[in-house]
Design an enzyme around this catalytic site. Structure first.
Site, PDB file in Angstrom:
ATOM      1  N   ILE B  77       0.868  -1.183   0.000  1.00 34.26           N
ATOM      2  CA  ILE B  77       0.000   0.000   0.000  1.00 34.26           C
ATOM      3  C   ILE B  77       0.899   1.225   0.000  1.00 34.26           C
ATOM      4  O   ILE B  77       1.823   1.326   0.811  1.00 34.26           O
ATOM      5  CB  ILE B  77      -0.875  -0.003   1.273  1.00 34.26           C
ATOM      6  CG1 ILE B  77      -1.875  -1.150   1.225  1.00 34.26           C
ATOM      7  CG2 ILE B  77      -1.579   1.321   1.460  1.00 34.26           C
ATOM      8  CD1 ILE B  77      -2.663  -1.289   2.498  1.00 34.26           C
ATOM      9  N   CYS B  78       0.629   2.155  -0.898  1.00 35.53           N
ATOM     10  CA  CYS B  78       1.435   3.381  -0.963  1.00 35.53           C
ATOM     11  C   CYS B  78       1.222   4.210   0.295  1.00 35.53           C
ATOM     12  O   CYS B  78       0.093   4.548   0.651  1.00 35.53           O
ATOM     13  CB  CYS B  78       1.052   4.206  -2.181  1.00 35.53           C
ATOM     14  SG  CYS B  78       1.802   5.841  -2.135  1.00 35.53           S
TER      15      CYS B  78
END
Lengths: 134, 130
Positions: B77-78
């Site tokens: 997940i960024c």
């Protein structure tokens, strides 16, 4: 690390959704990885590099100046689709003056924006190794 | 073939996560490798453990989590996108002074460099988005 041809395809208007802003964040990171980076502006994406953006009425950050910094990161292949401009009644004169300095040519300032037609754009995309669209 | 997948839309709102999940399962079944799955924009919401859809609906976040466990997938997940949208792992929650974390098992939070590195390492990068 290997160098690949990366293209980031910008299809959406700069405001209204977060795609353009977060796309720019990816583009800036890619520069740190020293990849062969180019950008495409098609559909409403051409508005991302329009001149004279003013966001005071919508309470959002005007991030258009960031595009001017791309040349300093050696991101200087910005392909703008001619038909997308025409369909919106825009010309090159409506776009920001985006340039880069060519250190192999006595730091001459050169245009980063390349106007290409739809068929040429398809050809440029076909040459890429990684195409990420926003 | 070695694939990196990028998912740019949230679960339920948009079909892109379902399609990516189906692609990942099919690719793995055929013996391909999923090098990384990178979640960006509202796609970060695929990593919450606090989703409770109706029982007769699919459980997208849990399905990703289980697929990751089965195949040892790297689901990333960024961090910048996650911070905007309230996705936190325990370390990040502590750092930000939040009272809870909400990331589901099998996901990790990291930077955008992981997307670029995924693109370099994989034979193909596929984007699932709007």
């Amino acid at each position: 690390m290997a160098t690949k041809k990366f293209m980031f395809v910008n299809r959406k208007a700069p405001y209204g959704t977060v795609y353009a802003l977060e796309s720019l964040e990816v583009v800036l990171i890619s520069a740190a990885f020293e990849q062969d980076v180019s950008l495409a502006f098609i559909d409403d994406g051409v508005y991302q590099i329009a001149k004279g953006q003013d966001t005071t009425g919508i309470g959002q950050k005007n991030f258009s100046a960031t595009y001017k910094a791309l040349g300093d990161y050696e991101i200087n292949k910005l392909y703008v689709e001619k038909e997308s401009l025409e369909e919106r009644g825009l010309t090159l004169d409506d776009l920001m003056d985006l340039t880069w300095e060519d250190e192999d040519d006595d730091y001459e300032e050169k245009p980063s924006i390349h106007l290409v037609d739809r068929a040429d754009m398809a050809g440029i995309m076909a040459q890429q190794e990684v195409v990420i669209s926003f | 073939m070695k694939y990196t997948l990028m998912i740019n839309e949230g679960p339920y709102q948009h079909q892109s996560s379902d399609t990516a999940l189906q692609f990942a399962r099919a690719a793995l079944e055929k013996g391909h490798e999923i090098y990384r799955v990178f979640f960006y924009h509202d796609g970060v919401n695929n990593g919450t453990r606090l989703s409770a859809p109706p029982q007769d609906d699919r459980q997208i976040q849990k399905e990703w989590s289980e697929l990751a466990k089965q195949h040892d997938l790297d689901l990333v997940i960024c961090i910048a996108a996650a911070q905007r949208r309230g996705l936190m792992d325990a370390d990040e929650a502590k750092r930000q002074g939040m009272d809870a974390d909400n990331i589901i098992e099998g996901f990790r939070i990291s930077g955008l460099g992981q997307l670029i590195e995924g693109g370099i390492q994989a034979d193909r990068t596929l984007v699932f988005g709007d």
